[in-house]
Write an enzyme that holds these catalytic residues in place. Sequence first.
Site, PDB file in Angstrom:
ATOM      1  N   ALA A 155      29.633  22.056  89.519  1.00 19.30           N
ATOM      2  CA  ALA A 155      30.587  22.564  90.514  1.00 19.30           C
ATOM      3  C   ALA A 155      31.772  21.617  90.685  1.00 19.30           C
ATOM      4  O   ALA A 155      32.191  21.320  91.802  1.00 19.30           O
ATOM      5  CB  ALA A 155      29.882  22.788  91.843  1.00 19.30           C
ATOM      6  N   HIS A 210      26.341  14.416  84.877  1.00 19.29           N
ATOM      7  CA  HIS A 210      27.277  15.443  84.400  1.00 19.29           C
ATOM      8  C   HIS A 210      27.692  15.086  82.980  1.00 19.29           C
ATOM      9  O   HIS A 210      28.871  14.920  82.671  1.00 19.29           O
ATOM     10  CB  HIS A 210      28.479  15.544  85.330  1.00 19.29           C
ATOM     11  CG  HIS A 210      28.149  16.186  86.637  1.00 19.29           C
ATOM     12  ND1 HIS A 210      28.155  17.540  86.832  1.00 19.29           N
ATOM     13  CD2 HIS A 210      27.762  15.645  87.821  1.00 19.29           C
ATOM     14  CE1 HIS A 210      27.812  17.821  88.077  1.00 19.29           C
ATOM     15  NE2 HIS A 210      27.556  16.685  88.707  1.00 19.29           N
ATOM     16  N   ASP A 288      22.382  15.843  98.010  1.00 16.20           N
ATOM     17  CA  ASP A 288      23.552  16.468  97.377  1.00 16.20           C
ATOM     18  C   ASP A 288      24.112  17.548  98.306  1.00 16.20           C
ATOM     19  O   ASP A 288      24.653  18.559  97.860  1.00 16.20           O
ATOM     20  CB  ASP A 288      23.189  17.063  96.019  1.00 16.20           C
ATOM     21  CG  ASP A 288      24.399  17.335  95.133  1.00 16.20           C
ATOM     22  OD1 ASP A 288      25.483  16.790  95.422  1.00 16.20           O
ATOM     23  OD2 ASP A 288      24.269  18.111  94.168  1.00 16.20           O
TER      24      ASP A 288
END
Length: 408
Positions: A155, A210, A288
């Site tokens: 995201a 990521h 998170d």
Amino acid sequence: MTQTEQIPAEAVIHNACILDGEPATFAEETADTWIAIAQGTVTARGRGDGWRDRAASARGDVVDAAGGFVAPAFVDIHCHGAGGASAEDGAEAIDAILDVHRAHGTGRLALSFVSDTVDGLCRSLRAGAGLVRERAMVMGLHAEGPFLSPDFKGAHAPEVLTSPTPGAAEAILEAADGTLAQITIAPELPGALDAIGRFTAAGVRVAVGHTAADFELTAAAFDAGASILTHAFNAMPGIHHRAPGPVLAAVEAEHVTVELINDGVHVAGPVARMLHELVPGRLALITDAMAATGLHDGSYHLGSLPVEVKDSVARLVTPDGSPGAIAGSTLTMDEAVKRAVAEVGLSPFDAVQAASLTPLRAVGGVLEAGDSLHAAGGTVDAGSLLAPGMPADLLLFNEDMSIRSMRT
């Protein structure tokens, strides 16, 4: 007491099991321990009937834990927001974030910023540095990007993702002014290994995340100084029998702390259990959490990206209206701990350690007598967060690991 009732400032809590200390020295989970607090500090603790003499000589209340657990307040090292606010919203929104997480047992947290341009991130870090100094609950800052893989962006806005340069690293360090607790970097990007070395030298904990990196490249990042794996299994290759990937690279590197979003959505229970067994003492529960945490389903934003929350699961809004990537979570630390015990199978002691001492150590937190806790550039030498002289930031649980009362 109700779930959110505050433990008195001066008190002796007895008939408890204190979930605190090194595993090698921790006693069995039996309710024969007690702890005394005064003026925001732990003054004494012990086993058996010693609490009676302490209670007789003290001015505070006597609290019967009724066989429940006493534990340090939680430490969340990866938290984007709550209460309708995000870390990027600055001082005007910080109390909304802190109030939600405090009510769920978090005593300290690191504010996490999603990817932005380097200039935009630096503006956020300058504002965040002031919050670290002004709010005791904010122990440091976390830059989750923009040095992330476009193939595992999750995201994060793809247009701002970039490779780290020496100039960018220096600008980020200058903007954070000593308050940057961790930064997430994909090690396959050009210049990433050099950037890992620079941030590590400055006392910043570098996380791998990521990322499209394979086992070997991730291992090289850990050799270069990286010491955290950002939300394991999410936004990275999984485990394959011929391609072990970043997770097993973190397992093999014994200095690495492994983050887990234990909401039952990001990682399935059996996988979370396997992870705990692979990295004993190195698992850090994180939330998170994004802006919808503590609120209801509906439309929100994570950074510049629109998010729809349905059944408490946050996902990006796609152009065709189909569900997009998971966009953070609406998890709170108390729920993560409760799930760890009830669904993953951790002991109450292991679950609490994964939500307090382990994440604190991961970002080099410094905990001192009085009420001082900071991140970046320090170490935690204490094996106990509730030893005499330590801050009396603690939680009292019922036997099912729901919070009965707290002092944070």
